[in-house]
Design a protein around this motif. Sequence first.
Motif, PDB file in Angstrom:
ATOM      1  N   VAL A 231      53.166  35.825 -34.005  1.00 54.79           N
ATOM      2  CA  VAL A 231      51.405  35.471 -34.066  1.00 54.79           C
ATOM      3  C   VAL A 231      51.035  35.567 -35.671  1.00 54.79           C
ATOM      4  O   VAL A 231      50.586  34.468 -35.973  1.00 54.79           O
TER       5      VAL A 231
ATOM      6  N   LEU B 164      56.168  39.494 -30.898  1.00 57.81           N
ATOM      7  CA  LEU B 164      54.921  38.924 -30.647  1.00 57.81           C
ATOM      8  C   LEU B 164      54.139  38.713 -32.146  1.00 57.81           C
ATOM      9  O   LEU B 164      53.535  37.783 -32.410  1.00 57.81           O
TER      10      LEU B 164
ATOM     11  N   PHE C   9      48.638  28.406 -40.328  1.00 54.36           N
ATOM     12  CA  PHE C   9      47.236  27.860 -39.994  1.00 54.36           C
ATOM     13  C   PHE C   9      46.468  28.007 -41.129  1.00 54.36           C
ATOM     14  O   PHE C   9      45.910  27.074 -41.360  1.00 54.36           O
TER      15      PHE C   9
ATOM     16  N   ILE D 295      59.571  43.403 -27.916  1.00 51.64           N
ATOM     17  CA  ILE D 295      58.904  42.161 -27.641  1.00 51.64           C
ATOM     18  C   ILE D 295      57.372  42.389 -28.427  1.00 51.64           C
ATOM     19  O   ILE D 295      56.736  41.337 -28.820  1.00 51.64           O
ATOM     20  N   TYR D 296      57.136  43.498 -28.185  1.00 49.18           N
ATOM     21  CA  TYR D 296      55.614  43.680 -29.189  1.00 49.18           C
ATOM     22  C   TYR D 296      55.846  43.322 -30.488  1.00 49.18           C
ATOM     23  O   TYR D 296      54.740  42.656 -31.133  1.00 49.18           O
TER      24      TYR D 296
ATOM     25  N   ALA E 279      52.582  32.169 -37.002  1.00 48.92           N
ATOM     26  CA  ALA E 279      51.594  31.022 -36.879  1.00 48.92           C
ATOM     27  C   ALA E 279      50.417  31.213 -37.484  1.00 48.92           C
ATOM     28  O   ALA E 279      49.867  29.996 -38.020  1.00 48.92           O
ATOM     29  N   VAL E 280      49.751  32.180 -37.933  1.00 47.87           N
ATOM     30  CA  VAL E 280      48.315  32.384 -38.249  1.00 47.87           C
ATOM     31  C   VAL E 280      48.510  32.024 -39.718  1.00 47.87           C
ATOM     32  O   VAL E 280      47.605  31.396 -40.063  1.00 47.87           O
TER      33      VAL E 280
ATOM     34  N   MET F 217      62.999  46.998 -24.582  1.00 47.81           N
ATOM     35  CA  MET F 217      62.464  45.767 -24.318  1.00 47.81           C
ATOM     36  C   MET F 217      60.852  45.603 -24.966  1.00 47.81           C
ATOM     37  O   MET F 217      60.267  44.831 -25.488  1.00 47.81           O
ATOM     38  N   THR F 218      60.498  47.131 -25.617  1.00 45.22           N
ATOM     39  CA  THR F 218      59.273  47.016 -26.562  1.00 45.22           C
ATOM     40  C   THR F 218      59.388  46.160 -27.722  1.00 45.22           C
ATOM     41  O   THR F 218      58.401  46.066 -28.314  1.00 45.22           O
TER      42      THR F 218
ATOM     43  N   PHE G 133      47.164  25.567 -43.523  1.00 48.14           N
ATOM     44  CA  PHE G 133      46.791  24.236 -43.145  1.00 48.14           C
ATOM     45  C   PHE G 133      45.313  24.189 -43.553  1.00 48.14           C
ATOM     46  O   PHE G 133      44.741  23.094 -44.312  1.00 48.14           O
ATOM     47  N   ILE G 134      44.356  25.155 -42.985  1.00 47.79           N
ATOM     48  CA  ILE G 134      42.795  25.115 -43.577  1.00 47.79           C
ATOM     49  C   ILE G 134      42.912  24.891 -45.000  1.00 47.79           C
ATOM     50  O   ILE G 134      41.839  24.145 -45.394  1.00 47.79           O
TER      51      ILE G 134
END
Lengths: 63, 796
Positions: free
Chosen positions: A12, A8, A19, A4-5, A15-16, A1-2, A22-23
């Motif tokens: 992230v 994640l 982002f 998931i790190y 997403a960043v 299940m590691t 967008f900026i």
Amino acid sequence: MTIIYMLLAISVTVAVLFFIVFIISVKKGQYDDTYTPSVRMLFEDEVIKEVSTDKPQTKNDNQ
Amino acid sequence: MAQCYHCGDPCDDKEIKHKDKSFCCQGCATVFDILHESDLSYYYDLESTPGISPGEVDGKFDFLDNESIAEKLLEFHDGDIKIVSFLIPSIHCSSCIWVLENLQKLNAGVRTSQVDFPKKTVRITYASEEVSLKELVTLLARLGYEPYISLENADQKKKQVNRTLIYQLGIAGFAFGNVMFLSFPEYFQVEEFWLDRFKHLFRWLMFAYSVPVVFYSAKDYFISAYKGLRSKILNIDVPIALGILVLFLRSTLEIVMDWGTGFFDSLTGLVFFLLVGKFFQQKTYSYLSFERDYKSYFPIAITRIKEDHSEEQVPIYEVLPGDRLLVRNKELLPVDAILLKGDALIDYSFVTGEAVPVHKDSGDKLFAGGRQEGGIIEVQAMKGVEQSYLTQLWSNEVFSTNKQHLFQSLTDRISKNFTIGVLSLAFLATLFWLVVDPSKAFQVFTAVLIVACPCAIALASPFTLGNLLRIFGKQQLYLKESYIIEQMAQVDTVVFDKTGTITTHQKSKIIYEGIPLTEEESAVLTSSLRASNHPLSRALYDLLNKNNITTLDSFEEVTGKGILATHKNRQLKIGAASFVEAQKESLEETNETSVYVSSNDGYKGRYVFQNTYRKGLMEVFQELGKDKKLVILSGDNDGERERLQMILPKHAVMLFEQKPDDKLQYIKNLQKSGKKVMMVGDGLNDAGALAQSDVGIVISENVNVFSPACDGILDASRFQNLTDFFQISKKGMKIIKWSFVLSLIYNLIGLSFAVSGNLSPVVAAILMPLSSISIVVFTTVATYFIGKKLAKKETL
């Protein structure tokens, strides 16, 4: 299940990344005029069509 | 009747046939030729009759030859390549965009050009070696796209576009989405091994996302709350800032102490919704300017006559008292001056409100802002631009105060009571729990502050007013900001200017009084009027029958007096009463504008010009008069007093010959006696009154051309709707009040959870967005129906 790190971290990062894009787009003024580009994008095709049917010889000049 | 292929105007009697197409004037035909020759006929395929009839160009842009003036207009230059931006009010359709972005086909010196349609500007990059700025402007003007160049352009500083709100909104939205996603597993509070292992990581990630939201996206609320508290006002931002702060602190504390998951989802959602409301309320008419003063009306340069009698173009700021200036037909006089030479016929309608151009003799004083109608005149400047009679008006303090700060909105008034209520409830609940179960006291205290955060209340007004702003815009009333609607609802006194506001600019009505003219006489009359350049002659000529034009034997125009014309043995005198020399008793000098006619020295009669009032004026006056005080404040003489008396309700006040400063003072006095005043005006002479009034509305026949600084611009064709706008603004206030009731119900539900100590993150995460969304839905639906009703009325 590691795993998931890693997931994640990827989520992230993605997403960043978006982002930041967008900026940059705001900074470049993409949101200053939200109308004209929508009209402009419809122009080009018609011009070429008109040129190619009426005066095919000028086609290269205009491109 | 044929329609002009270029501009779509009816071709009347002077239709020009050119290449199988009809044109209304030579100008339109020329534009067609230019575009046709440069392979730009696609212009006419995009939209039918997209063109604008070009105006006169010759000599108009000579001032651009002056390097220092041209320099001021440039946005950027690097050696040969220069960039310039022009405001072109006539941009109106996709054909316009297309042709203006293909300028390089018309002039090879143009590198690129880009149109910003909402702002009606075009940004042109060109090589100055190949094309000069003047050539560029002339080219645009020839095509009918005449750039609007005024004194304002010379002053402009590099405008920094403020995109802070977009960034704030972007960050809040980004964080909101991600936090929601991360907090989802914990909503169901299942005891699960993996969830337990990862929840700390998830929580800290949420915390990381929330930090920029609180400290960047929401910073304006903290600033505003701080400012409000400092000036001892409990504005709506106080409870909001408190709510955000408490949400953040408690959530942080919860994850640090491992008490729970915190309220980061509600926090980011709250800020996001609030910012959406703010974004929605932003002004939407980027092509209209509400901040204009005389600078955008005055030209940028003027012709100065040097000592050696040569002419030069100088920037207006460099005009010194004593300079000799040359003013051409249709040019604006930028400074107070004395007339030296020439036939001065000055149109002051925009400056003083006088409807008819006035004639001046040499030696007379001319005021800045007047427009010369007729030939070239030579004047001597008396003052600099900023010291002139008209421009001094702008030194009044009213132009530097911000009206919005003085206005306490409905939201502000409610929020005061609301904040006090919430705070006392929070303390009471805490006290109760301190007695019953001290361990829960802190939790309850923060929960009350969180759940009572008046997000929904704060959203009610932006969404209602924002929607109404758009509805008004569709009906061609363009308001500067949405809070003006709220002020409109409170107006109890409406002050109107006369010339140009309740009267139309064009179409004067002419009535003939006297002995009817014979056929021969009217032929001589029309023929001589045709040859005259006087505005009254032209106005009269336009309205008379033009079928019988004859050749005159002699024609003499006596400046400022009238016309002397002979045909065979018929002599006609047309003009002022003193010139026509008719019987004294019929010639009482009245303030009515009239043209007298006598034939072979016998007085015939006179043509009386009457102002044409706007359509529906009487209905507007009657309707408004029911619950509002009406005032007419005119800069003109009282020639129309009797006619106005008939239209106006009995209690209305009429004041004539009011100077710009008088108007301002009058409004000020009204306000001192507790009135909420709306000023409806049109010209520079109303500028002071517009700025002083609670709501200043400008009537404009063309919203794209200059109008003085104001709160709203109303298209003249919608004047009769003025009463509807008042009614809608009142209905808007009702909607806001109902929204408050609705959001208070949500708050009560939330508070019952909070006070009993049961506010779990999932309840908050549901309740807070739900209340916000239902307010948005309610206001949108309610305003939609109002708009629909209005549109329906329109079609009837």
